[in-house]
Design an enzyme around this catalytic site. Structure first.
Site, mmCIF file in Angstrom:
data_model
loop_
_atom_site.group_PDB
_atom_site.id
_atom_site.type_symbol
_atom_site.label_atom_id
_atom_site.label_comp_id
_atom_site.label_asym_id
_atom_site.label_seq_id
_atom_site.Cartn_x
_atom_site.Cartn_y
_atom_site.Cartn_z
ATOM 1 N N VAL A 19 13.728 11.462 -32.696
ATOM 2 C CA VAL A 19 15.101 11.938 -32.556
ATOM 3 C C VAL A 19 15.754 11.279 -31.351
ATOM 4 O O VAL A 19 15.176 11.245 -30.267
ATOM 5 C CB VAL A 19 15.135 13.474 -32.372
ATOM 6 C CG1 VAL A 19 16.567 13.987 -32.331
ATOM 7 C CG2 VAL A 19 14.344 14.170 -33.466
ATOM 8 N N CYS A 20 16.932 10.748 -31.569
ATOM 9 C CA CYS A 20 17.743 10.248 -30.460
ATOM 10 C C CYS A 20 19.156 10.784 -30.663
ATOM 11 O O CYS A 20 19.387 11.588 -31.560
ATOM 12 C CB CYS A 20 17.682 8.735 -30.343
ATOM 13 S SG CYS A 20 18.399 7.836 -31.712
ATOM 14 N N ASP A 21 20.062 10.332 -29.859
ATOM 15 C CA ASP A 21 21.403 10.907 -29.914
ATOM 16 C C ASP A 21 22.041 10.733 -31.294
ATOM 17 O O ASP A 21 22.499 11.698 -31.895
ATOM 18 C CB ASP A 21 22.278 10.289 -28.828
ATOM 19 C CG ASP A 21 23.421 11.194 -28.429
ATOM 20 O OD1 ASP A 21 23.326 12.413 -28.677
ATOM 21 O OD2 ASP A 21 24.399 10.695 -27.863
ATOM 22 N N MET B 90 20.315 13.726 -33.289
ATOM 23 C CA MET B 90 20.135 15.100 -32.811
ATOM 24 C C MET B 90 20.850 16.097 -33.718
ATOM 25 O O MET B 90 20.358 17.206 -33.936
ATOM 26 C CB MET B 90 20.657 15.198 -31.375
ATOM 27 C CG MET B 90 20.369 16.498 -30.687
ATOM 28 S SD MET B 90 18.603 16.797 -30.553
ATOM 29 C CE MET B 90 18.597 18.557 -30.823
#
Length: 101
Positions: A7-9, A39
Site C-alpha cells: 500500500v502506498c498513497d 491507501m
C-alpha cells in the site's frame, strides 16, 4: 497461494517493489500474489490478502490500518525505508512472508 498487499498513497510508487518481489518469488519457486493498491483501497482490499505492507511514505497511517485489519486477523507493517529505497525485493518479500507464517 499467499497473497501480499503493498500500500502506498496512490498505489503507483510501489509498482517497482512489486516487480522485484515477484522476481524474488519466482527465483524461489514460491506461489505468491503481490499487488499494489492505494491507501483509499485498503479497507476493501485487505479482506482478500493475507497481510499488508505500507510504503514508508504512509507509515503514519499504520495505526489506522492495523485497526481495520485486526478484526480480520490480518497483519500490517511498514516496509523498511532502506529496503524500499533500494527496492530490495528479497528482503521485502521475506518481511511479508514472516507476517503470514
Amino acid at each position: 497461494m499467499k497473497k501480499i498487499l503493498l500500500v502506498c498513497d496512490l498505489g503507483m510508487s510501489t509498482s517497482l517493489v512489486v516487480k522485484r518481489m515477484q522476481e524474488a518469488a519466482v527465483k524461489r519457486q514460491l506461489e505468491v500474489e503481490i499487488q499494489a493498491k492505494g491507501m483509499s483501497d485498503f479497507k476493501n482490499a485487505i479482506t482478500a490478502f493475507d497481510c499488508a505492507l505500507l510504503g514508508p511514505q504512509i507509515a503514519y497511517k499504520l495505526a489506522d490500518c492495523k485497526q481495520i485489519a485486526a478484526p480480520l486477523n490480518k497483519r500490517v507493517e511498514t516496509i523498511n525505508m532502506m529496503d524500499y529505497g533500494m527496492v530490495n525485493g528479497e528482503k521485502i518479500l521475506d518481511h511479508a512472508l514472516s507476517l503470514i507464517n
